[in-house]
Scaffold this active site. Sequence first.
Site, mmCIF file in Angstrom:
data_model
loop_
_atom_site.group_PDB
_atom_site.id
_atom_site.type_symbol
_atom_site.label_atom_id
_atom_site.label_comp_id
_atom_site.label_asym_id
_atom_site.label_seq_id
_atom_site.Cartn_x
_atom_site.Cartn_y
_atom_site.Cartn_z
ATOM 1 N N HIS A 46 0.836 -1.206 0.000
ATOM 2 C CA HIS A 46 0.000 0.000 0.000
ATOM 3 C C HIS A 46 0.872 1.259 0.000
ATOM 4 O O HIS A 46 0.596 2.213 -0.734
ATOM 5 C CB HIS A 46 -0.943 -0.011 1.207
ATOM 6 N N ASP A 92 -6.240 1.642 -2.054
ATOM 7 C CA ASP A 92 -6.942 1.421 -0.792
ATOM 8 C C ASP A 92 -7.792 0.152 -0.833
ATOM 9 O O ASP A 92 -7.837 -0.608 0.139
ATOM 10 C CB ASP A 92 -7.814 2.631 -0.452
#
Length: 118
Positions: A46, A92
């Site tokens: 991420h 996300d």
Amino acid sequence: NLYQLKNMIKCTNTRHWVSFTNYGCYCGYGGSGTPVDELDKCCQVHDKCYDTAKHVCKCSPSMTMYSYDCSEGKLTCKDNNTKCKDFVCNCDRTAALCFAKAPYNNKNFKIDPTKGCQ
């Protein structure tokens, strides 16, 4: 953005989102060293995705608002997003889904990064 990431985590996970804010070497602010486990690897990926958004899309991923749907644990980034918004949304979304399937090890919550993240 980080607020929407929190909501995506709530959509896909039974564990409270705060459990992911200071986990391992990469979940939370910053990150260094080798991820301690699969969940920490989700956070490293991420972080790299956000870095790519900054450099390739020229946007601020932690502040970029996007549109998405959450239904019964399924996340969908909406088609009406710009390239940057869609990129960040997918960063996300991928993280939230990764968190949902990765095992959670309580001993990796709030580890000392100066000792465990070399």
